[in-house]
Design a protein around this motif. Structure first.
Motif, mmCIF file in Angstrom:
data_model
loop_
_atom_site.group_PDB
_atom_site.id
_atom_site.type_symbol
_atom_site.label_atom_id
_atom_site.label_comp_id
_atom_site.label_asym_id
_atom_site.label_seq_id
_atom_site.Cartn_x
_atom_site.Cartn_y
_atom_site.Cartn_z
ATOM 1 N N GLY A 93 54.493 53.548 34.349
ATOM 2 C CA GLY A 93 55.152 53.319 35.622
ATOM 3 C C GLY A 93 54.510 52.257 36.485
ATOM 4 O O GLY A 93 55.149 51.711 37.384
ATOM 5 N N SER A 94 53.254 51.912 36.242
ATOM 6 C CA SER A 94 52.589 50.878 37.036
ATOM 7 C C SER A 94 52.970 49.475 36.609
ATOM 8 O O SER A 94 52.590 48.504 37.273
ATOM 9 C CB SER A 94 51.065 51.045 36.926
ATOM 10 O OG SER A 94 50.653 50.881 35.577
ATOM 11 N N SER A 95 53.697 49.320 35.511
ATOM 12 C CA SER A 95 54.050 47.995 34.993
ATOM 13 C C SER A 95 54.939 47.253 35.983
ATOM 14 O O SER A 95 55.800 47.844 36.640
ATOM 15 C CB SER A 95 54.757 48.119 33.643
ATOM 16 O OG SER A 95 53.951 48.816 32.709
ATOM 17 N N SER A 96 54.732 45.932 36.054
ATOM 18 C CA SER A 96 55.554 45.086 36.920
ATOM 19 C C SER A 96 56.574 44.273 36.138
ATOM 20 O O SER A 96 57.380 43.567 36.742
ATOM 21 C CB SER A 96 54.655 44.135 37.718
ATOM 22 O OG SER A 96 53.896 43.313 36.851
ATOM 23 N N LEU A 97 56.525 44.340 34.819
ATOM 24 C CA LEU A 97 57.449 43.586 33.964
ATOM 25 C C LEU A 97 58.378 44.559 33.256
ATOM 26 O O LEU A 97 57.919 45.516 32.624
ATOM 27 C CB LEU A 97 56.670 42.755 32.934
ATOM 28 C CG LEU A 97 57.498 41.994 31.894
ATOM 29 C CD1 LEU A 97 58.376 40.956 32.579
ATOM 30 C CD2 LEU A 97 56.588 41.337 30.869
ATOM 31 N N THR A 98 59.665 44.324 33.355
ATOM 32 C CA THR A 98 60.663 45.141 32.669
ATOM 33 C C THR A 98 61.013 44.482 31.336
ATOM 34 O O THR A 98 61.292 43.276 31.291
ATOM 35 C CB THR A 98 61.929 45.285 33.526
ATOM 36 O OG1 THR A 98 61.573 45.850 34.797
ATOM 37 C CG2 THR A 98 62.941 46.198 32.842
ATOM 38 N N ILE A 99 61.003 45.251 30.262
ATOM 39 C CA ILE A 99 61.269 44.693 28.935
ATOM 40 C C ILE A 99 62.447 45.426 28.305
ATOM 41 O O ILE A 99 62.747 46.577 28.638
ATOM 42 C CB ILE A 99 60.033 44.792 28.014
ATOM 43 C CG1 ILE A 99 59.626 46.254 27.791
ATOM 44 C CG2 ILE A 99 58.877 43.998 28.586
ATOM 45 C CD1 ILE A 99 58.517 46.432 26.772
ATOM 46 N N GLY A 100 63.104 44.741 27.378
ATOM 47 C CA GLY A 100 64.213 45.323 26.646
ATOM 48 C C GLY A 100 63.791 45.825 25.280
ATOM 49 O O GLY A 100 62.598 45.861 24.931
ATOM 50 N N ASP A 101 64.785 46.187 24.488
ATOM 51 C CA ASP A 101 64.501 46.745 23.170
ATOM 52 C C ASP A 101 63.816 45.731 22.255
ATOM 53 O O ASP A 101 62.929 46.086 21.468
ATOM 54 C CB ASP A 101 65.798 47.242 22.522
ATOM 55 C CG ASP A 101 66.392 48.427 23.276
ATOM 56 O OD1 ASP A 101 65.633 49.092 24.004
ATOM 57 O OD2 ASP A 101 67.609 48.681 23.140
ATOM 58 N N LYS A 102 64.222 44.464 22.341
ATOM 59 C CA LYS A 102 63.633 43.441 21.470
ATOM 60 C C LYS A 102 62.153 43.252 21.783
ATOM 61 O O LYS A 102 61.319 43.172 20.875
ATOM 62 C CB LYS A 102 64.388 42.127 21.612
ATOM 63 C CG LYS A 102 65.802 42.162 21.045
ATOM 64 C CD LYS A 102 66.463 40.796 21.137
ATOM 65 C CE LYS A 102 67.858 40.830 20.512
ATOM 66 N NZ LYS A 102 68.535 39.498 20.594
ATOM 67 N N ASP A 103 61.824 43.171 23.060
ATOM 68 C CA ASP A 103 60.415 43.003 23.418
ATOM 69 C C ASP A 103 59.614 44.257 23.101
ATOM 70 O O ASP A 103 58.437 44.173 22.755
ATOM 71 C CB ASP A 103 60.292 42.648 24.897
ATOM 72 C CG ASP A 103 60.359 41.161 25.131
ATOM 73 O OD1 ASP A 103 59.386 40.592 25.640
ATOM 74 O OD2 ASP A 103 61.387 40.555 24.766
ATOM 75 N N TYR A 104 60.250 45.418 23.222
ATOM 76 C CA TYR A 104 59.540 46.644 22.845
ATOM 77 C C TYR A 104 59.213 46.628 21.348
ATOM 78 O O TYR A 104 58.139 47.085 20.932
ATOM 79 C CB TYR A 104 60.374 47.880 23.179
ATOM 80 C CG TYR A 104 59.718 49.170 22.722
ATOM 81 C CD1 TYR A 104 58.714 49.764 23.478
ATOM 82 C CD2 TYR A 104 60.077 49.760 21.518
ATOM 83 C CE1 TYR A 104 58.087 50.923 23.056
ATOM 84 C CE2 TYR A 104 59.454 50.922 21.084
ATOM 85 C CZ TYR A 104 58.462 51.501 21.854
ATOM 86 O OH TYR A 104 57.847 52.645 21.429
ATOM 87 N N ALA A 105 60.134 46.095 20.539
ATOM 88 C CA ALA A 105 59.878 45.994 19.103
ATOM 89 C C ALA A 105 58.688 45.071 18.830
ATOM 90 O O ALA A 105 57.881 45.323 17.933
ATOM 91 C CB ALA A 105 61.124 45.494 18.373
ATOM 92 N N VAL A 106 58.546 43.998 19.627
ATOM 93 C CA VAL A 106 57.398 43.100 19.478
ATOM 94 C C VAL A 106 56.109 43.840 19.846
ATOM 95 O O VAL A 106 55.094 43.737 19.153
ATOM 96 C CB VAL A 106 57.579 41.855 20.365
ATOM 97 C CG1 VAL A 106 56.373 40.931 20.237
ATOM 98 C CG2 VAL A 106 58.850 41.111 19.969
ATOM 99 N N ALA A 107 56.148 44.583 20.948
ATOM 100 C CA ALA A 107 54.974 45.366 21.353
ATOM 101 C C ALA A 107 54.620 46.399 20.293
ATOM 102 O O ALA A 107 53.430 46.630 20.007
ATOM 103 C CB ALA A 107 55.240 46.046 22.693
ATOM 104 N N LEU A 108 55.619 47.009 19.692
ATOM 105 C CA LEU A 108 55.368 48.002 18.643
ATOM 106 C C LEU A 108 54.704 47.354 17.434
ATOM 107 O O LEU A 108 53.794 47.934 16.831
ATOM 108 C CB LEU A 108 56.682 48.671 18.247
ATOM 109 C CG LEU A 108 56.594 49.811 17.229
ATOM 110 C CD1 LEU A 108 55.731 50.952 17.768
ATOM 111 C CD2 LEU A 108 57.980 50.326 16.881
#
Length: 898
Positions: free
Chosen positions: A566-581
């Motif tokens: 919840g402290s994050s300031s950047l909102t990401i979508g499914d594609k970026d979440y896949a990169v993080a994963l």
């Protein structure tokens, strides 16, 4: 003759390599000097044989280039469908790595290891896909030519005149479990080329006259044979180390190469990698930050050179020092470097004369036992046609700064002219000092280049306008000529020195800012109480230092959490979440400005600790520009620090959970032991009494039967209190206790409680005192009655027979006080605060009880907003005080009119 023993460092390296090799899939490289030698055919032929032997073999991607015999072999094997990617309106085929990982074959064939993937693929290079397959435990066979290895790129260009752009790092040779050299003589390869078995007919003539010349092929063949021999020798060395076989071990060398934004650094890095591979030595690439500002092109080139170091397995070290030679030698001695690799200077001797002696001379004179390699590099293609004396030096100041310097000199000169015409006593010597002061100020605020221009301009204007004869460049007196020359020299040197001091001050300030940023982050995270506080401080600091938006995703057990923190300031979508994963699973950076999934909107860096990955942090700069080298180094330090702090918080939480589990187990054991005892006693009473009632002799006596029935009733009441206590404790801990408040008379509560406990007052006289004017109180009648009953039960149980028990009630300004006093031994002072803990029993007390009664009493009282405390009476005995708040006055009683 002494026994030759293996080097402990190399033995450790060999053991680590062997352990890593056992965890991943096996890599086999089919290796050749050039296209057309038959690497792909040899790989397919061997794979077909393995398939006959029962091995699960699939083809990830193989390019046959229309060769009939190769197509025939390929048709015998299972092929994974290719992935279609759109590139500028054209659909292109790429290997579907995800499909292979899902299929999980034993062996996969991947052709053309050095291939560059289509934009939009997971990785920039195919070899990175191969590494993913290996780390998933899948064996990989692949093909590559000698000219594609990074360390050989310069030598290949020198031999063939062709720059090879598709390259792979030499570290893949270290990963390879087996290398199979597919060899062919140059004449046979040229024959295959002429027969159209390598390229299409329209390309044959060009290839024959250029890359496939006999001399080129002979040199490439020698290079391929040499690389194969070196690889076999390294495997032998590792085997001998692992098996502790004595041999002619080489001494331990450590190389260091000096790198920077120069285009020649790339060649130095490759040269050093070739040397270290031959010597089996670790190597360091060192960049010295002199404080001189770098242009955007230089920053990009420096980042490229350092990325090349990382891809070739080198370690990067940075230092801040204006004297490059001093910094190199200092780090070399600290890191026990035995050989230093530097580039040959490209400029003439004037600069060396001006600085006293060249950097190479200074290095060699002060090096001591350290050896040096001075490597001459070829000029890049973009610079090959230009000469050094015609090149315009790259400016570190803007044209506006130079214009400002001239404007300031002109302004000061005008003021000096005005002053000289007004004040006759103002000589040209005073004017010269004001001009010199102007040059120093320009050096401080505008930099070295504008200061040098100001020195020249002010010297000319001073001579032309102020030194006799005026309005000419002629100097009539010899002493004026000396003054003019000295002025110009002093202006040059003092301006240069002032600019250097300014640059050092800026460098020190930047270092101080980085240190302060690290200190602030360390302090904020160290003083944070919870994980949320840690992450909020982390996001705030990274946003402030790097002017970027930040997203943090923590681990959720064995996998990455599905949502960012919840402290994050950047909102990401499914594609970026896949990169993080991907970054989390592979423990490598991914996303923007990397070779893995570079089309992502942010750069994702795993939060690594020595034992695990605790999450991923994503960075998106607001100007969408790549961080500088210094910023990347600072960010990596930030990430390492944050990872350790997060792991600390996770370990603290795990320790708390473990402590809670141990406490729970202890309480469970205490509860089980206590309940088993409490249940056994009344159950034994009930069982014995009921059995006696069935006895005809006992049943005939009315008095005996009555006594047995009373015993059964007493045991039942005891069981009922135990069950009530357990239920009350369960409701209190679960938070599901609901109070049924009503306006109650305290005297009624005390009377009902005394009535329930009248059996115990046969041995303990009860003195009940409740004033008749007590106000009504809004409480749960049943629960407060239960509290009083538990306290009275304690008083009867833990005091000697015949002692009195006092039950009184009183009222103060804002509360009702209910006091239970006994005349027993009291409570040891050191245990007064512990008796309200669950399952706590004062040592050396009478057996019986679960240790829950007082804990339940306090919980019920506090649920009403009151307090329960214990104390010892001044004379003898214990006192328990219940304090319940008065919540206003009861509503008036409405009379019913008839």
């Amino acid at each position: 003759m002494s026994e030759l023993r293996p080097d402990p460092d190399r033995l450790l390296e060999a053991i680590q390599k062997d352990e890593a090799r056992q965890k991943r899939g096996k890599l086999k490289i089919f290796f050749g000097m050039a296209a057309g030698v038959g690497k792909t055919y040899a790989m397919l032929d061997a794979a077909a044989q393995r398939r006959i032997e029962g091995v699960d073999v699939v083809v990830g991607l193989v390019e046959t280039h229309g060769r009939v015999e190769t197509d025939a072999l390929l048709s015998k094997l299972e092929q994974i469908p290719h992935r279609k990617l759109d590139y500028r309106g054209t659909l292109l085929d790429e290997m579907d790595t995800d499909a292979i990982l899902t299929r999980q074959p034993k062996l996969v064939l991947v052709d053309e290891l050095a291939h560059t993937n289509v934009p939009g693929s997971r990785h920039t290079k195919r070899y990175q896909d191969v590494i993913d397959l290996l780390e998933a435990g899948i064996d990989v066979w692949t093909t590559v030519n000698v000219q594609h290895f990074e360390s050989r790129a310069d030598a290949v260009k020198q031999i063939t005149g062709i720059t090879v752009h598709e390259r792979v790092p030499d570290s893949l040779l270290d990963l390879a479990d087996e290398i199979e050299l597919v060899d062919l003589s140059p004449d046979d390869l040229r024959k295959r080329l002429e027969e159209g078995k390598v390229y299409t007919p329209d390309r044959v003539e060009v290839a024959t006259n250029h890359f496939f010349r006999t001399g080129n092929l002979t040199a490439l063949r020698e290079m391929a044979l040499r690389m194969t021999a070196e690889h076999v020798d390294h495997k032998l060395q590792d085997y001998m180390q692992l098996k502790r076989i004595a041999g002619p071990w080489k001494s331990r060398e450590r190389l260091m190469v000096a790198v920077g934004p120069s285009p020649f650094s790339e060649q130095l890095i490759r040269w050093t990698r070739r040397m270290t591979y031959t010597l089996e030595a670790p190597w360091i690439a060192m960049y010295v930050e002199t404080g001189r500002p770098l242009s955007a092109r230089d920053k990009e080139r420096l980042a490229h050179n350092l990325d090349l170091v990382r891809s070739l397995g080198g370690e990067i070290v940075t230092a801040a020092n204006e004297q490059i030679a001093d910094a190199l030698l200092e780090v070399a001695r600290q890191r026990n470097v035995t050989q230093i690799v530097i580039g040959k200077p490209g400029r003439g001797g004037f600069k060396n004369w001006l600085s006293g002696r060249s950097m190479i001379d200074r290095l060699i004179r002060a090096s001591g036992d350290i050896d040096f390699y001075v490597v001459n590099g070829e000029k890049p293609e973009t610079e090959s046609g230009s000469r050094s004396w015609t090149k315009v030096p790259e400016r570190h100041s803007d044209w506006s700064q130079y214009a400002a310097a001239l404007a300031i000199v002109a302004l000061v000169t005008g003021l000096d002219l005005l002053a000289a015409s007004t004040f006759a006593w103002l000589g040209y010597q005073a004017v010269g000092l004001t001009e010199l002061l102007t040059v120093l100020l320009i050096a401080v605020y505008l930099g070295r280049g504008p200061a040098l221009l100001a020195a020249a301009a002010s010297a000319v204007s001073w001579n032309f306008l102020f030194i006799d004869p005026r309005l000419t460049f002629e100097v009539s007196r010899f002493q004026d000529a000396i003054v003019l020359v000295l002025y110009f020299a002093i202006a040059l040197f003092t301006g240069n020195l002032t600019a250097r001091i300014r640059r050092q001050e800026q460098q020190s300030r930047a270092a101080a800012e980085r240190t302060m940023a690290l200190y602030t982050l360390a302090h904020e995270t160290a003083t944070a109480v919870t994980m949320d506080d840690v992450l909020q401080s982390t996001v705030a600091q990274i946003e402030q230092v790097f002017d970027a938006q930040v997203v943090i995703i923590l681990t959720d057990g064995a996998e990455l959490a599905s949502e960012p923190h919840g402290s994050s300031s950047l909102t990401i979508g499914d594609k970026d979440y896949a990169v993080a994963l991907w970054a989390y699973r592979n423990r490598k950076p991914a996303g923007l400005f990397t070779d893995t999934l570079p089309l992502a909107s942010a750069s994702y860096v795993p939060l690594l600790t020595p034992d695990r990955t605790v999450g991923v942090i994503g960075i998106h700069t607001r100007d969408q520009a790549r961080l500088s080298f210094e910023q990347e180094a600072l960010l990596q330090t930030f990430v390492s620090l944050v990872a350790l702090v997060i792991e600390r918080e996770m370990l603290d939480e795990a320790a708390r959970q473990s402590a809670m589990l141990r406490e729970s187990e202890r309480l469970y054991t205490a509860l089980l032991n206590s309940i088993s005892h409490e249940l056994r006693t009344p159950l034994a009473t009930i069982t014995g009494a009921s059995s006696s009632l069935l006895n005809p002799q006992v049943n005939s006596s009315v008095s005996a039967r009555q006594a047995l029935i009373e015993d059964i009733q007493a045991a039942t009441r005891r069981l009922n209190r135990l069950v009530e206590n357990l239920l009350d404790m369960s409701r209190l801990e679960s938070g599901r206790l609901s109070l049924k408040r009503d306006w109650c008379d305290v005297s009624d509560i005390l009377g009902v409680a005394a009535k329930r406990m009248e059996g115990c007052f046969e041995d303990h006289p009860l003195h009940l005192h409740a004033p008749p004017d007590l106000p009504l109180i809004q409480v749960d009648f049943v629960l407060i009655e239960q509290v009083v009953v538990n306290l009275l039960d304690n008083a009867c149980t833990y005091t000697p027979p015949g002692t009195d028990v006092n039950l009184t009630a009183s009222v103060s300004a804002n509360a009702i006080h209910i006091v239970v006093e006994d005349s027993g031994p009291g409570i040891p002072p050191e245990h007064l605060t512990d008796i309200f803990d669950k399952f706590y029993r004062v040592p050396n007390t009478a057996a019986g009880g679960t240790g829950l009664g007082l804990s339940i009493c306090r919980g019920l009282v506090e649920a009403h907003g009151g307090q329960l405390r214990a104390e010892n009476r001044p004379t003898a005995g214990a006192r328990f005080v219940i304090q319940l708040p008065l919540n206003g006055a009861p509503p008036p009683v409405r009379e019913i009119q008839r």
